[in-house]
Design a protein around this motif. Structure first.
Motif, PDB file in Angstrom:
ATOM      1  N   ASN A  28       3.088   7.059  -6.373  1.00 43.24           N
ATOM      2  CA  ASN A  28       2.060   7.881  -6.997  1.00 43.24           C
ATOM      3  C   ASN A  28       1.823   9.187  -6.219  1.00 43.24           C
ATOM      4  N   GLU A  29       1.087   9.129  -5.128  1.00 42.18           N
ATOM      5  CA  GLU A  29       0.647  10.366  -4.465  1.00 42.18           C
ATOM      6  C   GLU A  29       1.813  11.207  -3.930  1.00 42.18           C
ATOM      7  N   THR A  51      -3.679  13.141   4.991  1.00 41.24           N
ATOM      8  CA  THR A  51      -4.094  11.737   5.105  1.00 41.24           C
ATOM      9  C   THR A  51      -3.038  10.916   5.844  1.00 41.24           C
ATOM     10  N   ILE A  52      -1.774  11.149   5.523  1.00 40.78           N
ATOM     11  CA  ILE A  52      -0.705  10.397   6.187  1.00 40.78           C
ATOM     12  C   ILE A  52      -0.595  10.811   7.655  1.00 40.78           C
ATOM     13  N   HIS A  62      -3.481  17.166   0.528  1.00 38.99           N
ATOM     14  CA  HIS A  62      -4.298  15.955   0.705  1.00 38.99           C
ATOM     15  C   HIS A  62      -3.441  14.784   1.199  1.00 38.99           C
ATOM     16  N   VAL A  63      -2.276  14.604   0.580  1.00 43.49           N
ATOM     17  CA  VAL A  63      -1.392  13.485   0.925  1.00 43.49           C
ATOM     18  C   VAL A  63      -0.907  13.611   2.366  1.00 43.49           C
ATOM     19  N   GLN A  95       0.840  -1.210   0.000  1.00 41.88           N
ATOM     20  CA  GLN A  95       0.000   0.000   0.000  1.00 41.88           C
ATOM     21  C   GLN A  95       0.869   1.251   0.000  1.00 41.88           C
ATOM     22  N   TRP A  96       1.896   1.265   0.835  1.00 38.24           N
ATOM     23  CA  TRP A  96       2.704   2.481   0.976  1.00 38.24           C
ATOM     24  C   TRP A  96       3.766   2.610  -0.107  1.00 38.24           C
ATOM     25  N   VAL A 118       1.636   4.380  -2.662  1.00 38.14           N
ATOM     26  CA  VAL A 118       1.480   5.798  -2.303  1.00 38.14           C
ATOM     27  C   VAL A 118       2.782   6.550  -2.579  1.00 38.14           C
TER      28      VAL A 118
END
Lengths: 199, 199
Positions: free
Chosen positions: B104-105, B138-139, B134-135, B97-98, B101
């Protein structure tokens, strides 16, 4: 065999990555549609599953996995034949290379172009088209002497890369110049269990 | 212990992901600088190693791996303690998952903002700043009740995400609002073997 719940949106190529792999590997999924147009992905019930507010999300009992690449890794390692994601370090690295390309270059090339053309997302279309040309040219050259992206057999790398490449024409990007990519797509489409995005 | 060759560019956060992990895991690397300003990454000798024309690239004898996330997976699985990338499917999915991220993000938020501000890349700065907000938000929420991004111990996920988050201020993005991120960064910086990007 148990069913795993996939929080899904039909036209999403990222969700299709998971449905395609599950179909090829014979893993049954229970599909729950998420109403993106109605903003369901921004509601607390969904953001508790995925704070990134994106589909797909996989639920397997108490376990919740977001990110399409991570879901492929989880399903492959827990429920599929090892050929889909072999356990040796070199195979893992080869697969990981194409999971990164799927998360980054393919997403911001052909997938972004489709978001603009088909769904009117406010992204830079020209930038997405330029990146798509670079991405597709590089992948076409890579596939010129290979049957599959990462390994000698189809793997989750092919399932991650295929959807947004196959959907590129919906973003106004022709696949006509890319012979090796079209041959690779035909090989995927001939695999037992293959399903198209609209199925 | 053998040395592995890392084709490197000092200011690249993607290269730093590999140098940081190698330092933390005690894996010796032989560093070869690639002259990006002089276009060395577009020359045939380099594109034979990586058709994407990017650093980092790892060479381990006959084996060549491109993509920073794939290099982390390869080094962790072949040469590091299993805690850095544990072999069970759930841990692998959490790490993946990370890595997504990070590819991409984080790449298109804080890393792109830094490319514009520090290296004058022709990217959309406002878009990168909005995505960064946003990133990072969220993190920060994710880290509010966790010590490490993916697992109960530091993993390659932390090594993949840390560089471009730590470098965000070079893109004009303050980390001041993100208490949990700053605490996580301090934990990474306190790990034995930690090296900063400029080392």
């Amino acid at each position: 065999m148990a069913q795993y719940v996939l929080y899904n949106c039909g036209p999403s190529g990222n969700c299709y990555k998971v449905r395609l792999f599950a179909a090829l590997a014979g893993i049954p999924l229970k599909i729950l549609e998420v109403d993106l147009a109605g903003g369901e992905h921004r509601q607390p019930a969904f953001t508790a599953l995925n704070p990134w507010q994106q589909v797909p999300v996989l639920q397997d009992g108490e376990i919740v996995i977001w990110d399409s690449q991570a879901i492929l890794v989880y399903l492959a390692e827990r429920y599929a034949e090892p050929e889909w994601c072999p356990p040796d370090p070199l195979s893992r690295a080869r697969v990981m290379q194409w999971l990164s390309v799927s998360a980054n270059e393919i997403q911001h090339g052909p997938a972004d172009a489709r978001l603009v053309r088909k769904f009117a997302y406010p992204l830079n279309y020209d930038h997405a088209v330029r990146l798509s040309s670079h991405v597709l040219t590089t992948i076409d050259a890579h596939l010129a002497d290979r049957e599959w992206l990462a390994l000698h057999l189809p793997s989750i790398a092919d399932c991650a890369a295929y959807p947004y490449i196959a959907l590129a024409p919906e973003g106004g990007i022709s696949l006509e110049p890319y012979d090796a990519i079209r041959a690779w797509m035909a090989r995927i489409e001939a695999l037992p269990g293959y399903v198209p995005i609209g199925s």
